[in-house]
Design an enzyme around this catalytic site. Structure first.
Site, PDB file in Angstrom:
ATOM      1  CB  SER A  51     -31.390   2.145   5.428  1.00 18.19           C
ATOM      2  OG  SER A  51     -32.810   2.107   5.704  1.00 18.19           O
ATOM      3  CG  HIS A  56     -32.553  -0.774   9.448  1.00 20.67           C
ATOM      4  ND1 HIS A  56     -32.809   0.581   9.696  1.00 20.67           N
ATOM      5  CD2 HIS A  56     -32.809  -1.051   8.012  1.00 20.67           C
ATOM      6  CE1 HIS A  56     -33.138   1.122   8.570  1.00 20.67           C
ATOM      7  NE2 HIS A  56     -32.854   0.386   7.772  1.00 20.67           N
ATOM      8  CG  ASP A  92     -32.382   1.897  12.996  1.00 18.22           C
ATOM      9  OD1 ASP A  92     -31.895   0.807  12.797  1.00 18.22           O
ATOM     10  OD2 ASP A  92     -33.014   2.362  11.851  1.00 18.22           O
TER      11      ASP A  92
END
Length: 405
Positions: A269, A142, A173
């Site tokens: 992230s 993402h 992911d």
């Protein structure tokens, strides 16, 4: 997503993918500091989970009062909820105690920071971990999704390089990118996430709110969590009072996640979660919002398996169970099988429509998401015991995972 609706994949069943550090020490955590809100250009992922209110992916890609994943206030609201310890005497520098001695938090951070990078895209920011001296970098899907080739990597020494995507895997992911024209990079030392224990000390390192090289400390709060992630596409989610606009999101389920109270903020992230020896044990990916300071990381053992496939062939082969499941509605928690795909591993093992799956592998099943998340972490050919109830009687079968076609 309606939790009671059957979940199906292209083959007619729920999509089923995929397969300690040293003794914890003590350290002092800083008091709360509220950063200013980041620019309102970032949009991205939001996480949802019935048992955990408002999860969000931790890339700087969206801003919202209850979500982090893309750039939110959720994390620094949570940080404000954690009181700073009262210090009444002079204390030594915080330490991680290891089997071979002890390292201060500063020493662990100094060791790991050169292996963690900041990733900037067209409308998103995140972090990454260096896998090779010549520029292979592991991050979240993402973080790079929708960014095309407009990626820039910033290293710990301040230098930058353009980067391109090697491969992505939305199911887990994870993604691998390559920085161009670089050499001699400090690559991360990979640990063993299977050896983690609740209470182990960890550091989270990344670029929250665009502040590269940021380090936060905490412990392993829990293991083997299942969370459901959703993409907000081009949703623009803003801090309180800024207004909000957006659209419905799609979801995917991540299983086997590491839970930590190390502060994971927007922009973390794809960054590193490391143990007391400075070994990579997880890829930071998500955080609980609503003032709850709980973050989630993808185990490094899963990340290693996925990244090796992405590097060698640009895609990932996932395991397949072959059932459509929904959450149980009775007194016994579990996942109710709505449909079994013909010729699937589930059918071959003898599972049938109406069976209630209560345990898969070593994990108790709380609902359909648990089954999905667990199978996504299994390897093709792996034999997994599935415990189920049929007509009130508990039985178990061994299922051999096959490749999803």
């Amino acid at each position: 997503m309606d939790a009671n609706a059957p979940r199906e994949d292209n083959a007619g069943g729920w999509s089923q993918f995929g397969d300690k550090p040293p003794t914890a020490g003590t350290f002092t955590r800083p008091g709360p500091v509220l950063p200013p809100p980041p620019p309102p250009r970032r949009a991205g992922f939001v996480l949802t989970r019935k048992a955990i209110a408002g999860l969000a992916l931790a890339a700087v890609t969206a801003l919202t009062a209850a979500a982090l994943g893309g750039g939110a206030v959720g994390a620094y609201v949570a940080e404000g909820a954690r009181p700073a310890p009262t210090v009444t005497t002079t204390v030594a520098s915080p330490v991680f105690r290891t089997a071979s001695g002890q390292l201060t938090v500063a020493q662990v951070a100094e060791k790991v920071q050169p292996s963690v990078v900041m990733i900037q895209g067209q409308n998103a920011e995140g972090s990454g971990v260096v896998l090779s001296e010549d520029g292979l970098i592991l991050t979240n899907n993402h973080v790079v999704a929708g960014q095309g080739d407009q990626l820039t990597v910033k290293f710990s020494d301040g230098k930058t390089a353009k980067a391109s995507v090697v491969g992505t895997d939305p199911a887990t992911d994870l993604a691998v990118i390559r920085a161009a024209g670089v050499s001699g990079l400090a690559k991360a030392t990979l640990g063993d996430s299977d050896q983690l224990k609740v209470g182990d000390d960890v550091l989270a390192i990344g670029s929250p709110l665009g502040l590269d090289g940021t380090v936060t400390s905490g412990i392993i709060s829990a293991l083997d969590r299942t969370v459901t992630a959703g993409s907000g596409g081009q949703d623009q989610q803003l801090p309180p009072g800024w207004g909000q606009q957006g659209q419905a999101s799609e979801t995917t389920t991540l299983g086997g996640m590491i839970q930590t109270d190390a502060a994971i903020n927007p922009g973390n992230s794809g960054g590193a979660l490391v143990n007391a020896a400075g070994e990579l044990v997880g890829i930071n990916s998500a955080v609980a919002a609503d003032g709850v300071n709980l973050g989630f990381a993808i185990p490094v053992n899963t990340a290693k398996q996925v990244s090796e496939q992405l590097i060698s062939k640009g895609k990932v082969s996932h395991a397949f169970l072959g059932v459509s499941v929904t959450d149980a509605t009775g007194d016994v928690p579990g996942a109710l099988i709505r449909q079994v795909t013909a010729g699937s591993p589930a059918e071959k093992a003898g599972l049938k429509q109406g069976d209630l799956i209560t345990k898969i592998g070593n994990t108790a099943v709380q609902g359909g998401d648990t089954v999905v998340g667990q199978v996504r972490g299994f390897k093709i050919g792996q034999q997994v015991q599935v415990t189920y109830q049929r007509d009130g009687k508990t039985s178990s079968v061994t299922v051999t995972m096959e490749e999803k076609k």
